[in-house]
Scaffold this active site. Structure first.
Site, PDB file in Angstrom:
ATOM      1  N   CYS A 114       0.809  -1.227   0.000  1.00 32.66           N
ATOM      2  CA  CYS A 114       0.000   0.000   0.000  1.00 32.66           C
ATOM      3  C   CYS A 114       0.840   1.275   0.000  1.00 32.66           C
ATOM      4  O   CYS A 114       0.339   2.344  -0.340  1.00 32.66           O
ATOM      5  CB  CYS A 114      -0.952  -0.004   1.182  1.00 32.66           C
ATOM      6  SG  CYS A 114      -2.087  -1.385   1.101  1.00 32.66           S
ATOM      7  N   HIS A 251      -3.186   7.321   1.863  1.00 32.99           N
ATOM      8  CA  HIS A 251      -3.594   5.988   1.408  1.00 32.99           C
ATOM      9  C   HIS A 251      -4.948   5.688   2.035  1.00 32.99           C
ATOM     10  O   HIS A 251      -5.167   5.937   3.222  1.00 32.99           O
ATOM     11  CB  HIS A 251      -2.562   4.948   1.844  1.00 32.99           C
ATOM     12  CG  HIS A 251      -3.074   3.558   1.711  1.00 32.99           C
ATOM     13  ND1 HIS A 251      -3.613   3.081   0.535  1.00 32.99           N
ATOM     14  CD2 HIS A 251      -3.156   2.535   2.610  1.00 32.99           C
ATOM     15  CE1 HIS A 251      -3.990   1.822   0.708  1.00 32.99           C
ATOM     16  NE2 HIS A 251      -3.728   1.476   1.955  1.00 32.99           N
ATOM     17  N   ASN A 281     -10.113  -0.067  -0.299  1.00 33.73           N
ATOM     18  CA  ASN A 281      -8.648   0.003  -0.251  1.00 33.73           C
ATOM     19  C   ASN A 281      -8.096  -0.588  -1.554  1.00 33.73           C
ATOM     20  O   ASN A 281      -8.209  -1.793  -1.780  1.00 33.73           O
ATOM     21  CB  ASN A 281      -8.154  -0.783   0.975  1.00 33.73           C
ATOM     22  CG  ASN A 281      -6.649  -0.749   1.136  1.00 33.73           C
ATOM     23  OD1 ASN A 281      -5.923  -0.364   0.216  1.00 33.73           O
ATOM     24  ND2 ASN A 281      -6.175  -1.166   2.295  1.00 33.73           N
TER      25      ASN A 281
HETATM   26  N1  ACO Z   1     -18.919  -8.470   8.606  1.00 31.12           N
HETATM   27  C1  ACO Z   1     -19.511  -8.659   9.799  1.00 31.12           C
HETATM   28  N2  ACO Z   1     -18.816  -8.951  10.918  1.00 31.12           N
HETATM   29  C2  ACO Z   1     -17.486  -9.029  10.808  1.00 31.12           C
HETATM   30  C3  ACO Z   1     -16.810  -8.849   9.585  1.00 31.12           C
HETATM   31  C4  ACO Z   1     -17.588  -8.561   8.453  1.00 31.12           C
HETATM   32  N3  ACO Z   1     -17.059  -8.350   7.253  1.00 31.12           N
HETATM   33  N4  ACO Z   1     -15.496  -8.982   9.786  1.00 31.12           N
HETATM   34  C5  ACO Z   1     -15.317  -9.242  11.097  1.00 31.12           C
HETATM   35  N5  ACO Z   1     -16.526  -9.288  11.707  1.00 31.12           N
HETATM   36  C6  ACO Z   1     -16.804  -9.519  13.111  1.00 31.12           C
HETATM   37  C7  ACO Z   1     -15.700 -10.278  13.789  1.00 31.12           C
HETATM   38  O1  ACO Z   1     -15.864 -11.663  13.603  1.00 31.12           O
HETATM   39  C8  ACO Z   1     -15.885  -9.871  15.239  1.00 31.12           C
HETATM   40  O2  ACO Z   1     -16.923 -10.634  15.778  1.00 31.12           O
HETATM   41  P1  ACO Z   1     -16.847 -11.170  17.309  1.00 31.12           P
HETATM   42  O3  ACO Z   1     -16.753  -9.941  18.142  1.00 31.12           O
HETATM   43  O4  ACO Z   1     -18.111 -11.926  17.443  1.00 31.12           O
HETATM   44  O5  ACO Z   1     -15.611 -12.000  17.345  1.00 31.12           O
HETATM   45  C9  ACO Z   1     -16.370  -8.430  15.145  1.00 31.12           C
HETATM   46  O6  ACO Z   1     -16.849  -8.270  13.797  1.00 31.12           O
HETATM   47  C10 ACO Z   1     -15.300  -7.399  15.414  1.00 31.12           C
HETATM   48  O7  ACO Z   1     -14.146  -7.728  14.648  1.00 31.12           O
HETATM   49  P2  ACO Z   1     -12.807  -6.911  14.815  1.00 31.12           P
HETATM   50  O8  ACO Z   1     -11.754  -7.555  13.966  1.00 31.12           O
HETATM   51  O9  ACO Z   1     -12.531  -6.719  16.257  1.00 31.12           O
HETATM   52  O10 ACO Z   1     -13.249  -5.520  14.170  1.00 31.12           O
HETATM   53  P3  ACO Z   1     -12.459  -4.166  14.147  1.00 31.12           P
HETATM   54  O11 ACO Z   1     -13.271  -3.120  14.788  1.00 31.12           O
HETATM   55  O12 ACO Z   1     -11.034  -4.329  14.571  1.00 31.12           O
HETATM   56  O13 ACO Z   1     -12.459  -3.831  12.583  1.00 31.12           O
HETATM   57  C11 ACO Z   1     -11.048  -3.931  10.647  1.00 31.12           C
HETATM   58  C12 ACO Z   1     -11.839  -4.715  11.672  1.00 31.12           C
HETATM   59  C13 ACO Z   1     -12.013  -3.087   9.811  1.00 31.12           C
HETATM   60  C14 ACO Z   1     -10.287  -4.908   9.765  1.00 31.12           C
HETATM   61  C15 ACO Z   1     -10.053  -2.998  11.388  1.00 31.12           C
HETATM   62  O14 ACO Z   1      -9.298  -3.719  12.312  1.00 31.12           O
HETATM   63  C16 ACO Z   1      -9.135  -2.279  10.446  1.00 31.12           C
HETATM   64  O15 ACO Z   1      -9.549  -1.451   9.675  1.00 31.12           O
HETATM   65  N6  ACO Z   1      -7.818  -2.555  10.507  1.00 31.12           N
HETATM   66  C17 ACO Z   1      -6.869  -1.933   9.625  1.00 31.12           C
HETATM   67  C18 ACO Z   1      -6.893  -2.672   8.356  1.00 31.12           C
HETATM   68  C19 ACO Z   1      -6.237  -1.918   7.280  1.00 31.12           C
HETATM   69  O16 ACO Z   1      -6.428  -0.749   7.159  1.00 31.12           O
HETATM   70  N7  ACO Z   1      -5.466  -2.629   6.511  1.00 31.12           N
HETATM   71  C20 ACO Z   1      -4.845  -2.127   5.408  1.00 31.12           C
HETATM   72  C21 ACO Z   1      -3.722  -1.172   5.745  1.00 31.12           C
HETATM   73  S1  ACO Z   1      -2.322  -1.516   4.899  1.00 31.12           S
HETATM   74  C22 ACO Z   1      -2.847  -1.888   3.403  1.00 31.12           C
HETATM   75  O17 ACO Z   1      -3.662  -1.170   2.895  1.00 31.12           O
HETATM   76  C23 ACO Z   1      -2.333  -3.076   2.704  1.00 31.12           C
END
Ligand code: ACO
Length: 324
Positions: A114, A251, A281
């Site tokens: 990224c 980004h 993304n």
């Molecule tokens: N739909 C519904 N529920 C979901 C989904 C989905 N797509 N995905 C996860 N869940 C559930 C999980 O199972 C979890 O359930 P549980 O509490 O029963 O276990 C709940 O939602 C919460 O999941 P978390 O992983 O804790 O959610 P979080 O608030 O951390 O959000 C996310 C997840 C969006 C991935 C976040 O962590 C994030 O944005 N991280 C950064 C990711 C990123 O930006 N990556 C790219 C950067 S570098 C690059 O671009 C290559």
């Protein structure tokens, strides 16, 4: 007089097909509400069957050349950032070079996921400063839909396909922040975090293409810290303050990361170009796509001071300060 590279034109291309969160919810156990709340993403574009990263890149470069008023024959360097090349080799940049009718000039890919566009911009900027190129195209192009595991709802809802490009020309200036051009680039990486965000395949490791894997929470935590530091590093190196920045073009990974970074920097959110809601993304393509949106809708004007920042797998991260 100091030689520097100037962004002469920007262009972008998005595949025709738009996939809404509602459509995704028919394929995986998710909902529009969850995706919007956690990421700010409403839709993403997806490449058609047979549509390759190079096809997206070529379309974006043609638009950037039009915008710059340049002919492909004037380009003497092609640098393309991608983590989803057409093939392991040759470089996707070589396909673009061939399509633009410039045999003989250097073309190569840069792999910093990224952060790839910021890395590629830094490389091309240094070629121009060193006098090794006069007119370069810098491209970010990705088809991340090809490396998504559609059984993993925690990742497959977050990414999209697209491409963006800039044409860089050489100019001379006094070397002050008032001159147009790329004023600074700062690049970083920390390979100790390689297992936070990676693809579980590859020609050497598994002889498969593999799928994207991510520890979302850890990536989020690192992203906010690293991105704010990368911006502050650029401000410090140029002896300017955040108030002097007209636009932050980050980004586009997650709206919550954009908001947290702006907050940490004390930057008015109205001065952040946001496209993650429309594009999701798109990895290395997201910055030039967002830049193109800001330029095309008239928000980013010639002479504006713009800071680009990114963070990606590796980890890699960095920034570029540009007077448009
Ligand atoms: N739909 C519904 N529920 C979901 C989904 C989905 N797509 N995905 C996860 N869940 C559930 C999980 O199972 C979890 O359930 P549980 O509490 O029963 O276990 C709940 O939602 C919460 O999941 P978390 O992983 O804790 O959610 P979080 O608030 O951390 O959000 C996310 C997840 C969006 C991935 C976040 O962590 C994030 O944005 N991280 C950064 C990711 C990123 O930006 N990556 C790219 C950067 S570098 C690059 O671009 C290559």
């Amino acid at each position: 007089m100091i030689k520097r590279s100037v962004i002469e034109g920007v262009g972008s291309y998005l595949p025709e097909r738009i996939v809404s969160n509602a459509e995704l919810a028919t394929r995986v156990d998710t909902s529009d509400e969850w995706i919007v709340e956690r990421s700010g993403i409403k839709q993403r574009h997806m490449a058609a069957d047979g549509e390759k990263t190079s096809d997206l890149a070529i379309a974006a470069v043609k638009k950037a050349l039009d915008h710059a008023g340049r002919d492909g024959k004037e380009i003497d360097l092609f640098v393309l950032a991608t983590a989803t090349p057409d093939q392991t080799f040759p470089a996707t940049a070589a396909r673009v070079q061939a399509a633009l009718g410039r045999p003989g000039v250097p073309s190569f890919d840069v792999q910093a996921v990224c952060s790839g566009f910021v890395y590629a911009l830094a490389v091309a900027d240094n070629f121009i400063k060193a006098g090794q190129a006069k007119t370069a195209v810098v491209i970010g192009a990705e088809t991340f839909s090809r490396i998504l595991d559609w059984n993993d709802r925690t990742t497959c809802v977050l990414f999209g396909d697209g491409a963006g490009a800039v044409v860089l020309g050489a100019a001379e200036g006094q070397g002050t922040a008032a001159d147009r051009g790329v004023l600074s680039t700062h690049l970083h990486s920390d390979g100790r975090h390689h297992d936070m965000l990676y693809v579980d395949g590859g020609p050497s490791a598994t002889q498969t293409t593999g799928y994207l894997r991510m520890k979302g929470k850890e990536v989020f935590r690192h992203a906010v810290v690293n991105l704010a530091e990368a911006v502050n590093e650029a401000l410090g190196a140029n002896a300017i303050t955040i108030d002097q920045i007209d636009w932050l073009v980050p980004h586009q990974a997650n709206k919550r990361i954009l908001d947290s970074t702006a907050h940490k920097l004390g930057l008015d959110p109205a001065r952040v170009i946001v496209t993650v809601d429309q594009h999701a993304n798109t990895s290395a393509a997201s910055i030039p796509l967002a830049l193109a949106v800001g330029v095309e809708d008239g928000r980013i004007k010639k002479g504006d001071l713009v800071i680009l920042e990114a963070m990606g797998g590796g980890f890699t991260w960095g920034s570029a300060l540009v007077r448009m």
